[in-house]
Design a protein around this motif. Structure first.
Motif, PDB file in Angstrom:
ATOM      1  N   GLN A  83       0.813  -1.209   0.000  1.00 53.44           N
ATOM      2  CA  GLN A  83       0.000   0.000   0.000  1.00 53.44           C
ATOM      3  C   GLN A  83       0.849   1.262   0.000  1.00 53.44           C
ATOM      4  O   GLN A  83       0.466   2.275  -0.578  1.00 53.44           O
ATOM      5  N   SER A  84       2.001   1.221   0.621  1.00 49.16           N
ATOM      6  CA  SER A  84       2.849   2.414   0.675  1.00 49.16           C
ATOM      7  C   SER A  84       3.577   2.662  -0.645  1.00 49.16           C
ATOM      8  O   SER A  84       3.984   3.779  -0.921  1.00 49.16           O
ATOM      9  N   ARG A  85       3.729   1.644  -1.481  1.00 49.81           N
ATOM     10  CA  ARG A  85       4.467   1.798  -2.734  1.00 49.81           C
ATOM     11  C   ARG A  85       3.585   1.881  -3.970  1.00 49.81           C
ATOM     12  O   ARG A  85       4.090   2.136  -5.058  1.00 49.81           O
ATOM     13  N   VAL A  86       2.303   1.662  -3.852  1.00 48.61           N
ATOM     14  CA  VAL A  86       1.406   1.680  -4.991  1.00 48.61           C
ATOM     15  C   VAL A  86       0.840   3.090  -5.160  1.00 48.61           C
ATOM     16  O   VAL A  86       0.377   3.701  -4.205  1.00 48.61           O
ATOM     17  N   HIS A  87       0.899   3.589  -6.393  1.00 50.53           N
ATOM     18  CA  HIS A  87       0.324   4.892  -6.687  1.00 50.53           C
ATOM     19  C   HIS A  87      -1.192   4.783  -6.637  1.00 50.53           C
ATOM     20  O   HIS A  87      -1.767   3.843  -7.188  1.00 50.53           O
ATOM     21  N   PRO A  88      -1.875   5.733  -6.017  1.00 46.90           N
ATOM     22  CA  PRO A  88      -3.321   5.605  -5.871  1.00 46.90           C
ATOM     23  C   PRO A  88      -4.094   5.749  -7.184  1.00 46.90           C
ATOM     24  O   PRO A  88      -5.247   5.358  -7.260  1.00 46.90           O
ATOM     25  N   GLY A  89      -3.450   6.294  -8.222  1.00 50.68           N
ATOM     26  CA  GLY A  89      -4.131   6.449  -9.503  1.00 50.68           C
ATOM     27  C   GLY A  89      -5.051   7.659  -9.494  1.00 50.68           C
ATOM     28  O   GLY A  89      -5.223   8.333  -8.489  1.00 50.68           O
ATOM     29  N   ARG A  90      -5.647   7.924 -10.650  1.00 49.72           N
ATOM     30  CA  ARG A  90      -6.581   9.033 -10.749  1.00 49.72           C
ATOM     31  C   ARG A  90      -7.576   8.742 -11.853  1.00 49.72           C
ATOM     32  O   ARG A  90      -7.327   7.921 -12.730  1.00 49.72           O
TER      33      ARG A  90
END
Length: 104
Positions: free
Chosen positions: A30-37
């Motif tokens: 979770q800390s390394r995954v980009h949340p996206g948009r």
């Protein structure tokens, strides 16, 4: 009569290690995954796609002989019925492939 808990200790230790490892890996991912948009312009463009597959080369993008561009779109819309329930499948794809000559 007392309940013998000593045989359950190895199982409890293993379950604790699995739970701790799972929690740590989840936090790391979770800390390394980009949340996206979500870009509403792209969503609108995908909604306006026609069903089927298209491939074209826009004339206004290939004025320079060292620059060419090919665009592709695909869309599939289906209703799938499974075990008495209906699911709508709407898959769209827009792609661009651009090739440019460099001065090297």
């Amino acid at each position: 009569m007392p309940l013998p808990l000593a045989p359950l200790i190895p199982l409890a230790v293993r379950l604790g290690l699995v739970a701790t490892t799972t929690f740590a890996l989840t936090r790391l991912v979770q800390s390394r995954v980009h949340p996206g948009r979500t870009d509403q312009r792209a969503e609108d463009a995908l909604d306006e796609l026609g069903e089927g597959l298209t491939l074209h080369r826009p004339a206004d993008r290939s004025a320079d002989p060292g620059d060419s561009q090919t665009n592709a779109t695909a869309r599939v819309r289906r209703v799938i019925r499974f075990r008495g329930r209906a699911y709508e499948l709407d898959a769209g794809l827009m792609a661009r492939f651009r090739l440019r000559a460099t001065g090297e």
